[in-house]
Design an enzyme around this catalytic site. Structure first.
Site, PDB file in Angstrom:
ATOM      1  N   LYS A 186       0.843  -1.194   0.000  1.00  0.00           N
ATOM      2  CA  LYS A 186       0.000   0.000   0.000  1.00  0.00           C
ATOM      3  C   LYS A 186       0.876   1.240   0.000  1.00  0.00           C
ATOM      4  O   LYS A 186       1.733   1.405   0.873  1.00  0.00           O
ATOM      5  CB  LYS A 186      -0.921   0.051   1.223  1.00  0.00           C
ATOM      6  CG  LYS A 186      -1.971   1.178   1.122  1.00  0.00           C
ATOM      7  CD  LYS A 186      -2.638   1.471   2.443  1.00  0.00           C
ATOM      8  CE  LYS A 186      -1.866   2.462   3.294  1.00  0.00           C
ATOM      9  NZ  LYS A 186      -1.830   3.839   2.710  1.00  0.00           N
ATOM     10  N   GLY A 223       6.796   4.269   8.948  1.00  0.00           N
ATOM     11  CA  GLY A 223       5.912   5.379   9.273  1.00  0.00           C
ATOM     12  C   GLY A 223       6.027   5.764  10.731  1.00  0.00           C
ATOM     13  O   GLY A 223       7.088   5.612  11.350  1.00  0.00           O
ATOM     14  N   THR A 264       5.514   5.994  14.869  1.00  0.00           N
ATOM     15  CA  THR A 264       5.555   5.040  15.972  1.00  0.00           C
ATOM     16  C   THR A 264       4.147   4.690  16.443  1.00  0.00           C
ATOM     17  O   THR A 264       3.876   3.538  16.805  1.00  0.00           O
ATOM     18  CB  THR A 264       6.392   5.613  17.123  1.00  0.00           C
ATOM     19  OG1 THR A 264       7.725   5.841  16.654  1.00  0.00           O
ATOM     20  CG2 THR A 264       6.445   4.664  18.300  1.00  0.00           C
ATOM     21  N   GLY A 281       2.877   2.165  14.148  1.00  0.00           N
ATOM     22  CA  GLY A 281       3.642   0.939  14.371  1.00  0.00           C
ATOM     23  C   GLY A 281       3.092   0.140  15.537  1.00  0.00           C
ATOM     24  O   GLY A 281       3.012  -1.095  15.480  1.00  0.00           O
ATOM     25  N   GLU A 321       9.951   0.248  10.644  1.00  0.00           N
ATOM     26  CA  GLU A 321      10.940   1.332  10.595  1.00  0.00           C
ATOM     27  C   GLU A 321      10.168   2.603  10.932  1.00  0.00           C
ATOM     28  O   GLU A 321       9.366   3.078  10.136  1.00  0.00           O
ATOM     29  CB  GLU A 321      11.587   1.402   9.206  1.00  0.00           C
ATOM     30  CG  GLU A 321      12.887   2.187   9.197  1.00  0.00           C
ATOM     31  CD  GLU A 321      12.669   3.662   8.967  1.00  0.00           C
ATOM     32  OE1 GLU A 321      12.678   4.416   9.970  1.00  0.00           O
ATOM     33  OE2 GLU A 321      12.493   4.055   7.813  1.00  0.00           O
ATOM     34  N   CYS A 330      13.029  10.421   8.711  1.00  0.00           N
ATOM     35  CA  CYS A 330      13.007   9.927  10.087  1.00  0.00           C
ATOM     36  C   CYS A 330      14.363  10.055  10.776  1.00  0.00           C
ATOM     37  O   CYS A 330      14.430  10.090  12.003  1.00  0.00           O
ATOM     38  CB  CYS A 330      12.528   8.478  10.105  1.00  0.00           C
ATOM     39  SG  CYS A 330      13.358   7.430   8.892  1.00  0.00           S
ATOM     40  N   GLU A 352       9.172  14.280  17.280  1.00  0.00           N
ATOM     41  CA  GLU A 352       9.600  14.328  15.883  1.00  0.00           C
ATOM     42  C   GLU A 352       8.802  15.390  15.131  1.00  0.00           C
ATOM     43  O   GLU A 352       7.576  15.329  15.071  1.00  0.00           O
ATOM     44  CB  GLU A 352       9.396  12.958  15.228  1.00  0.00           C
ATOM     45  CG  GLU A 352       9.973  12.849  13.846  1.00  0.00           C
ATOM     46  CD  GLU A 352       9.865  11.440  13.282  1.00  0.00           C
ATOM     47  OE1 GLU A 352      10.830  10.989  12.666  1.00  0.00           O
ATOM     48  OE2 GLU A 352       8.812  10.804  13.476  1.00  0.00           O
TER      49      GLU A 352
END
Length: 540
Positions: A228, A281, A283, A286, A304, A338, A437
Site C-alpha cells: 500500500k 511510518g 511510531t 507501528g 521502521e 526519520c 519528531e
C-alpha cells in the site's frame, strides 16, 4: 543513497494539467484461476515541468491496472500549489482481499516462489534498467507528487532505487542454507524458504525509494507482495508498477493498493492470509500494527519508525565540514526524514563560532519551485504536515526557546506549503521541539561541556534511529558512537544511507532492519531438515 548531485534540473517553468484517457470498461477474468478483476481503470496525462507524463491511476492487481470495487477515487495534491493534481482509484478492504487472494494463489502455484533464483535476479535488474532509462520521467513524477527538488530526487531517490534493485538482484541466487555433519548418525541441513504473502505499507516522504526498499528483498527471496502506497504520494509507485509490467514480472507477484491507512492499511495489517508485514511510518501506527498482528494471525512484523536524532559537534571538529553536513542533516528532503539531525549539540568552546557559521549556511538555502535548478528546499508535502510543523514552531516559541532564524511560513504567489528553515537556540531538554519528531526544516541547538554529559542528553529520547559525531579524534569517535543508542551512527558526516548497509532503529524507532543482507532475514523462513544416517529409534 548518495550525496552527489547529478547535473542541473530542467526548466524552472512548470504547468500541470490533467486529462483522462479513454478506456474500455469491462470485467476481466484470468481463466487460469478464479481471479476476477474489476473494471479497467483510466490513465492520467500530466504535463509536468513542460513534459507529458502518462500515469496509470488504477489499483495494480494480478498484473492489471483496475478500478476499485467501490468505484471510489481519492485526490492527489501538488504541494507546490496546494491544488489537486490528479485523482486515483481508492482501494478498500475488499480490494485488499482480492489482492491478497491473487498473491496467495500466485505464491502457492510455486512458479514464482520456487522459480530459479537467478531468473528473479534478472527481473530485478531488468526493472533497474527501465528505471535508469526513464530517470527524468520518474524523477519528475516524484517531484510533482512530493514537492521534492529535482536536484535531490535525481541524485538520491532514483539512483538509490536503481542501486537497491541491482543489489538484491545480485543476492537472489545467494540466499543459502547450512549443512552439518557434526551429529553422529545424522546429516542435517537448513533451507531458506520464502515467507509467503508479504504485506507492505510505505510512507509519503520517499515513496519511490521505500517502494523499492520493500519489494526488492521480498521478490529476490521468492515472496509475493501486496503493498500500500501512502495516500498523499501514490504516483511513483503506480508508474513503477507499469515498469514492472514492462520488465516481465509474472502476474500476481506484485500487487499495489492506493488507499488510506484507516481502511486499506488496516485491512492489510489485520488480514489473516498475510504472512509478513513491513511498515515504515509513525511510531503510533507501528504500535497499532503490532497489536493487529497479535490479534490476527501473528504475522511476522518489521517496523521502521520515527526518530529524534542527535548530531554532536566536539571542539576539535572541522567546523566548516561540520556546518555543511549538519545543514544537509536537516535539508535532506527538507527535514521530512526519520533520521533528520534535529537535535544539534555543540561544545561550549565552539558554540558561538558554529552557530554563526551554521546560521549563515541555513540563510543561504533557497526555498522555491522544486523544478528550479537553484532551489534547495521545496514545499512540505501536505497541508497537514505544514500545519503540524508550524504548530511545533509555535510550541518552541511558547516554551521559551529563541528563534535564531526563520520560524514562519513563506507565502508564494502560486500557493503551496513552504516554511522557512528554522533554528531554535536556548533549548531545554523537556521542550516539545527537543522531545518530539517534527518532520520539517526545524533544528534545536544546545550547548554541552563534556563527553559524558552529551552522551546522556543524546540518549535521552524514546527513539534510537540515528546519531552523528563530528571530531578529528577517532578514539573519541569510536567511544561515543559505541555509547549512542542508535541503529545508524555517522562520524564527520550526516544523512548518508546506502542500500548495502542495514538500516533500522533501537527502542521506539522500530523492529528489524532494512537494506543489506539483514533485510533478507525478514523475508525467509529457516527450515531444518534431519536425515537419519543410522540412528536407531529410542525405546520407551
Amino acid at each position: 543513497m548518495l550525496r552527489t548531485y547529478l547535473g542541473r534540473a530542467a526548466s524552472a517553468t512548470r504547468h500541470q494539467t490533467t486529462s483522462f484517457a479513454q478506456s474500455t470498461i469491462k470485467i476481466r477474468r484470468d481463466f487460469s484461476s478464479s481471479r476476477v478483476l474489476a473494471a479497467v481503470a483510466p490513465r492520467a496525462d500530466l504535463n509536468i515541468n513542460g513534459k507529458k507524463c502518462s500515469i496509470p491511476t488504477g489499483l495494480f492487481i494480478n498484473g492489471e491496472f483496475v478500478a476499485s470495487q467501490s468505484g471510489s477515487t481519492m485526490p492527489v495534491e501538488d504541494p507546490s500549489t496546494g491544488k489537486e493534481l490528479v485523482r486515483v482509484q481508492e482501494g478498500r478492504s475488499e480490494d485488499v482481499d482480492l489482492a491478497v487472494k491473487v498473491a496467495r494463489e500466485t505464491f502457492e502455484e510455486g512458479s514464482w516462489s520456487f522459480s530459479d533464483p537467478a531468473h528473479r535476479g534478472q527481473l530485478l535488474n531488468r526493472l533497474a534498467n527501465i528505471l535508469e532509462a526513464n530517470l527524468e520521467e520518474i524523477t519528475s513524477i516524484e517531484c510533482a507528487d512530493t514537492g521534492k527538488t529535482f536536484r535531490q530526487a535525481s541524485a538520491l531517490d532514483v539512483p538509490g532505487s536503481i542501486g537497491t534493485l541491482r543489489y538484491y538482484g545480485g543476492w537472489a541466487d545467494k540466499v543459502l542454507g547450512l549443512t552439518s555433519f557434526n551429529i553422529p548418525g545424522a546429516f542435517a541441513y537448513t533451507r531458506r524458504e520464502p515467507v509467503g504473502v508479504c504485506g507492505q505499507i510505505i510512507p509519503w516522504n520517499f515513496p519511490l525509494l521505500m517502494f523499492i526498499w520493500k519489494i526488492a528483498p521480498a521478490l529476490a527471496t521468492g515472496n509475493t507482495v501486496v503493498i500500500k502506497s501512502a495516500e498523499a504520494t501514490p504516483l511513483s509507485a503506480l508508474k513503477a508498477c507499469e515498469y514492472i509490467q514492462q520488465a516481465g514480472f509474472p502476474k500476481g507477484v506484485v500487487n499495489l493498493i492506493s488507499g488510506y491507512g484507516k481502511t486499506a492499511g488496516n485491512a492489510i495489517a489485520n488480514h489473516m492470509d498475510v504472512d509478513k508485514l513491513a511498515f515504515t511510518g509513525s511510531t503510533t501506527t507501528g504500535r497499532a500494527i503490532l497489536k493487529a498482528s497479535s490479534e490476527s494471525n501473528l504475522k511476522k512484523v518489521t517496523l521502521e519508525l520515527g526518530g529524534k536524532s542527535p548530531n554532536i559537534i566536539f571542539p576539535d571538529a572541522d567546523l566548516e565540514k561540520a556546518v555543511e553536513w549538519s545543514a544537509w542533516g536537516i535539508n535532506m528532503n527538507f527535514g521530512q526524514t526519520c533520521h533528520a539531525g534535529t537535535r544539534i549539540y555543540v561544545h561550549e568552546d565552539v558554540y558561538d563560532k558554529f552557530l554563526e557559521a551554521y546560521t549563515k549556511r541555513m540563510k543561504s538555502i533557497q526555498v522555491g519551485d522544486p523544478f528550479d535548478s537553484t532551489t534547495d528546499q521545496g514545499p512540505q508535502n501536505s497541508k497537514m504536515q505544514y500545519d503540524k510543523i508550524l504548530g511545533y514552531i509555535e510550541s518552541g516559541k511558547q516554551e521559551g526557546a529563541t528563534v535564531s532564524l526563520g520560524g514562519s511560513a513563506i507565502e508564494k504567489p502560486g500557493g503551496g506549503y513552504y516554511i522557512e528553515p528554522t533554528i531554535f537556540t536556548d533549548c531545554k531538554p523537556e521542550m516539545k521541539i527537543m522531545r518530539e519528531e517534527i518532520f520539517g526544516p526545524v533544528v534545536a541547538i544546545s550547548k554541552f561541556s563534556d563527553e559524558a554529559e552529551v552522551i546522556k542528553h543524546a540518549n535521552d529520547t524514546h527513539y534510537g534511529l540515528a546519531a552523528a559525531v563530528h571530531t578529528k579524534d577517532y578514539e573519541r569517535a569510536v567511544r561515543v558512537t559505541n555509547a549512542l543508542k542508535a541503529g545508524t551512527t555517522w562520524v564527520n558526516m550526516y544523512n548518508f544511507v546506502h542500500w548495502s548497509i542495514p538500516f533500522g532503529g533501537y527502542k521506539e524507532s522500530g523492529l528489524g532492519r532494512e537494506c543489506g543482507e539483514a533485510a533478507l532475514e525478514n523475508y525467509t523462513e529457516t527450515k531444518a531438515v534431519y536425515l537419519n544416517m543410522g540412528i536407531p529409534a529410542p525405546r520407551g
